[in-house]
Design an enzyme around this catalytic site. Structure first.
Site, PDB file in Angstrom:
ATOM      1  N   ALA A  40       0.864  -1.402   0.045  1.00  0.00           N
ATOM      2  CA  ALA A  40      -0.067   0.046   0.133  1.00  0.00           C
ATOM      3  C   ALA A  40       0.914   1.414   0.055  1.00  0.00           C
ATOM      4  O   ALA A  40       0.666   2.070  -0.828  1.00  0.00           O
ATOM      5  CB  ALA A  40      -0.962   0.190   1.155  1.00  0.00           C
ATOM      6  N   ILE A  57      -5.638   5.030   7.717  1.00  0.00           N
ATOM      7  CA  ILE A  57      -6.327   4.086   7.268  1.00  0.00           C
ATOM      8  C   ILE A  57      -6.624   4.555   5.884  1.00  0.00           C
ATOM      9  O   ILE A  57      -7.137   5.239   5.757  1.00  0.00           O
ATOM     10  CB  ILE A  57      -7.376   3.508   8.168  1.00  0.00           C
ATOM     11  CG1 ILE A  57      -6.979   3.090   9.387  1.00  0.00           C
ATOM     12  CG2 ILE A  57      -8.074   2.324   7.231  1.00  0.00           C
ATOM     13  CD1 ILE A  57      -5.496   2.106   9.418  1.00  0.00           C
ATOM     14  N   ASN A 112      -8.449   2.608   3.770  1.00  0.00           N
ATOM     15  CA  ASN A 112      -9.927   1.992   3.241  1.00  0.00           C
ATOM     16  C   ASN A 112     -10.151   1.445   4.764  1.00  0.00           C
ATOM     17  O   ASN A 112      -9.711   0.333   4.593  1.00  0.00           O
ATOM     18  CB  ASN A 112      -9.980   1.236   1.937  1.00  0.00           C
ATOM     19  CG  ASN A 112     -11.316   0.848   1.631  1.00  0.00           C
ATOM     20  OD1 ASN A 112     -11.930   0.156   2.539  1.00  0.00           O
ATOM     21  ND2 ASN A 112     -11.553   0.993   0.451  1.00  0.00           N
ATOM     22  N   GLY A 167      -0.989  -5.126   6.420  1.00  0.00           N
ATOM     23  CA  GLY A 167      -1.520  -6.580   5.843  1.00  0.00           C
ATOM     24  C   GLY A 167      -1.105  -7.734   6.717  1.00  0.00           C
ATOM     25  O   GLY A 167      -1.794  -8.942   6.726  1.00  0.00           O
ATOM     26  N   GLU A 168      -0.074  -7.657   7.506  1.00  0.00           N
ATOM     27  CA  GLU A 168       0.362  -8.494   8.318  1.00  0.00           C
ATOM     28  C   GLU A 168       0.363  -8.603   9.916  1.00  0.00           C
ATOM     29  O   GLU A 168       0.430  -9.436  10.567  1.00  0.00           O
ATOM     30  CB  GLU A 168       1.865  -8.888   7.985  1.00  0.00           C
ATOM     31  CG  GLU A 168       2.003  -9.483   6.385  1.00  0.00           C
ATOM     32  CD  GLU A 168       3.421  -9.192   6.036  1.00  0.00           C
ATOM     33  OE1 GLU A 168       3.926  -8.418   6.034  1.00  0.00           O
ATOM     34  OE2 GLU A 168       3.848 -10.480   5.384  1.00  0.00           O
TER      35      GLU A 168
HETATM   36 MO1  MOS Z   1       4.180 -11.413   2.610  1.00  0.00          MO
HETATM   37  S1  MOS Z   1       4.393 -13.242   3.588  1.00  0.00           S
HETATM   38  O1  MOS Z   1       5.925 -11.024   2.408  1.00  0.00           O
HETATM   39  O2  MOS Z   1       3.343 -11.896   1.224  1.00  0.00           O
END
Ligand code: MOS
Length: 760
Positions: free
Chosen positions: A527, A643, A645, A718-719
């Site tokens: 992003a 943020i 979205n 994302g993680e």
């Molecule tokens: Mo992530 S596990 O670096 O797609």
């Protein structure tokens, strides 16, 4: 707090409308109506090819280590519809594997059918190409591969481990802040414990698949990938052709999670077979093949030692992690990364050990390193809190730090305290009974647990091109991917917001290496890297437009100062005068105009450690008779900068927490020491959390502004949702039962022998 660099707050980006809005995915309609074509679904018309692709099916090895003595293919070659049986006997020459220490490991050459040697059970050893999948599969079963097997090692073994120099991402494997031994020795309260996490396998909704075709300019490869540019380089290297002769397309990706950062045998085999046969060929993997012919998350064995004084102030932390990589590879899971910067202590040491095993390659899986490393760290912190007789939440608050001690840098933004406190308030944490095994609901033992979440932030170089036509339709192009995360949607929002256009007038085109280079999706960097490049391209285009409108004598904005002009709702405005963008463009730029944008990490920004933070809370019920664990409630509170979205951000965080439940209670693969094969190789035997396992789940994102990392003021998210999630559940199981399971996942067999007697 250290002073922020001047100019770090970007006036334009901080005012982009549409940022934050929870708009639904722009590609949702083609996806849910089946109009979106994935790599395996292309036919003659979608390929622009004279014929539908032929179908390749891989044959996999049935030994873990040794040599192929003969591959008998005559029967298979004579079967109906078969065009080609490719083995190491007739595979075209390819570059050797590697280089091993490549800066970009996803751009390495990966030859297939490279000779008689077998490196793991389930390694591709042949490809059968036929008119139909059924014909190819039948013939693949008729390929007779003879082996001379050699002894294999497939189980983690600390006694044979080596000490690697680097972890994933070229982080040093060994770090020292302060004097651990001395600080641990003087600690009044100590925990010295070992946590184990199992091998875990990917199972993206869309299995790995490639359709390859050749034309006069080279290879066109439709594949399912997170990262197109590295794959383009890797495939070109393998085939020993110029990257300019390889075009990789991946407009739709049905899940990645790190398992589609590398490319696999399907891509090279499809390319080789298509070239040999002079017609398009597609190769897909079955779910079972994916369990060996792709990458997995390594098992780990983590020794965690933490010492504190009686008040709970940390004196010493040491985290030493053993993991595996394939015999021919050098990937080292960065299990201890978070331990280096999460807490304040007098001394922090991290170490790594590695076994080279005769297993498939281990590589990235969602939040590589941290997803497993935070199990060891955050469960050990819970053990320490219990030893101290202290609330585990208070222990975290007491040892919070504004400075990343190992890196010797302040954090650019860190709202861990706020996450912990907000989470505790919402979860009603004070209702937790600190004494384990005390709360019963009939035959269920009830408990609450928590853990911190953290994931370092990363911006990678990225470029984008923005073009606006005379009707004010904006097209943005970059070789980015959207593996289902919402990337295309947030990029559309950024472009529309920056250009003052409605979403319907903006198209973001991705998934093609003919577009400007992008780092792809991975490591939570997508992003901010792609978003910042799109922002820059649109800002540059906007500047060109405004300058031209000021210069244009027929424009009502002629001669206005730049700052007075606004681009909004498809019009240029200033001082009560306005002109629609389309009328301006038609008059001045009838062929449209375009601008390029580019981002790289500002070296100044690297004076700060950058990370996203969060806090997980879970409540579990453990059946005192059967040992069944049910997660009742789960809450995650996160601080990830602004943020983009709210809907897609929530989905990412929620997905991570769900995966955390899976990690805590279900997912596990075990190599069979006799055959070297993973014992689970389908979704019947490889257990994952399903809908029925999902409790009441809540995601909260607290308001935060990231001042240094990127012009969007965001951080990767994302993680971070998976980081610490499994630990929060393990800690809740301890609170419920008094049983500390240190060997994940927490399955019934690991609880049952230790459950307390039920009162009559
Ligand atoms: Mo992530 S596990 O670096 O797609």
């Amino acid at each position: 707090m250290t002073d922020l660099p001047p100019g770090s707050s970007d006036q334009i980006s901080s005012a982009i409308p549409m940022i934050g809005a929870g708009i639904r995915r722009v590609e949702s309609t083609p996806k849910v109506t089946g109009q979106a074509r994935y790599a395996y679904e292309l036919d003659a018309s979608t390929l622009g090819a004279p014929a539908n692709p032929l179908v390749g099916v891989m044959v996999l090895s049935t030994i873990a280590r040794g040599r192929i003595t003969a591959t008998l293919t005559a029967t298979a070659r004579g079967m109906p519809g078969v065009h080609l049986v490719l083995t190491s006997d007739n595979a075209p020459p390819q570059a050797p594997w590697g280089p091993l220490h490549a800066k970009d490991r996803f751009a390495r050459a990966q030859p297939v059918l490279r000779g008689p040697d077998v490196h793991y059970y389930g390694e591709p050893v042949a490809l059968v190409v036929a008119d139909t999948f059924e014909q190819a599969r039948a013939a693949a079963m008729a390929v007779d591969v003879r082996y001379d097997s050699a002894p294999h090692a497939v189980v983690l073994d600390p006694s044979t481990a080596t000490e690697p120099e680097f972890l994933n991402g070229f982080k040093p494997a060994h770090t020292d802040y302060g004097d651990f031994d001395a600080a641990f020795a003087r600690s009044a309260v100590r925990v010295d414990t070992v946590y184990e996490t199992p091998h875990q396998n990917h199972a993206q909704m869309e299995p790995h698949a490639t359709t390859a075709m050749w034309h006069k300019d080279g290879l066109i490869l439709h594949t399912s990938a997170q990262n197109l540019v590295s794959i383009q380089l890797g495939i070109a290297a393998t085939l020993q052709i110029s990257p300019h002769h390889v075009r990789v397309l991946s407009p739709y990706v049905g899940g990645g999670f790190g398992g589609k950062l590398p490319y696999f045998a399907d891509a090279i085999l499809a390319a080789l077979a298509a070239r040999m046969l002079g017609t398009p060929v597609k190769v897909g993997m079955t779910r079972t093949q994916m369990f060996s012919a792709t990458t997995h998350r390594t098992a780990t064995r983590q020794t965690v030692r933490i010492g504190a004084d009686r008040t709970g102030r940390l004196c010493a932390i040491c985290h030493d992690a053993l993991s595996h990589c394939a015999s021919f590879d050098n990937f080292v899971e960065d299990t201890t990364t978070i331990t280096r910067g999460l807490y304040r202590a007098d001394a922090i040491r991290t170490d790594a050990h590695l076994n080279h095993l005769d297993l498939p390659r281990s590589d990235s899986m969602r939040s590589p390193g941290d997803a497993v490393g935070m199990v060891g760290l955050e469960c050990a912190m819970d053990e320490l809190a219990h030893e101290l007789g202290m609330d585990p939440l208070e222990l975290r608050l007491l040892n919070d730090t504004p400075t990343d001690l190992t890196a010797n840098r302040p954090f650019s933004s860190r709202h861990l305290r706020q996450c912990l406190k907000e989470g505790a308030r919402r979860f009603k944490w004070t209702a937790r009974n600190p004494r384990p095994g005390q709360v019963r609901e009939g035959e269920w033992l009830m408990g609450m647990g928590m853990a911190c979440a953290m994931r370092y932030n990363l911006l990678k170089p990225c470029q984008a091109l923005a073009h606006i036509d005379a009707r004010a339709n904006l097209t943005v192009q970059l070789a980015m991917t959207d593996p289902g995360t919402g990337t295309q949607t947030i990029l559309t929002q950024i472009a529309a917001g920056t250009m003052g256009l409605p979403l319907t007038q903006v198209r973001v085109e991705m998934g093609d290496t003919t577009y400007p280079p992008a780092p792809g999706s991975g490591g939570s960097f997508g992003a901010e890297s792609a978003g910042s490049a799109v922002l820059r391209a649109c800002e540059n285009l906007r500047t060109l437009l405004l300058e031209a409108s000021i210069r244009d004598e027929h424009s009502p904005l002629h001669g206005q100062p730049m700052e007075a002009i606004q681009l909004d709702a498809g019009s240029l405005h200033a001082g009560g005068r306005h002109e629609s963008l389309s009328s301006f463009l038609e008059r001045v730029f009838p062929h449209g105009m375009q601008a390029h944008g580019e981002i790289t990490a500002d070296p100044n920004s690297l004076k700060w450690s950058q990370a996203s933070f969060g806090a997980h809370f879970s409540e579990v019920a453990v059946n005192a008779i059967t040992g069944e664990v049910r997660v009742r409630r789960m809450l995650g509170v996160f601080a990830c900068g602004r943020i983009l979205n709210s809907r897609t951000a929530r989905s990412q965080l929620l997905g991570g927490m769900i995966w955390g439940i899976s990690n805590a209670l279900h997912e596990e693969n075990t190599p069979d020491p006799r055959t070297g094969q993973f014992t689970a190789h389908d979704l019947a035997n490889y257990h994952i959390a399903t809908h029925a396992d999902m409790p009441d789940m809540e995601v909260v994102m607290i308001a935060e502004d990231e001042p240094v990392s990127n012009p969007l003021h965001i951080k990767g998210l994302g993680e971070v949702g998976i980081c610490g999630a499994a630990a929060a559940i393990g800690n809740a199981v301890f609170n419920a039962t008094g049983i500390r399971v240190r060997n994940f996942p927490i399955t019934i067999d690991r609880l049952l022998p230790h459950l307390p007697e039920m009162p009559a």
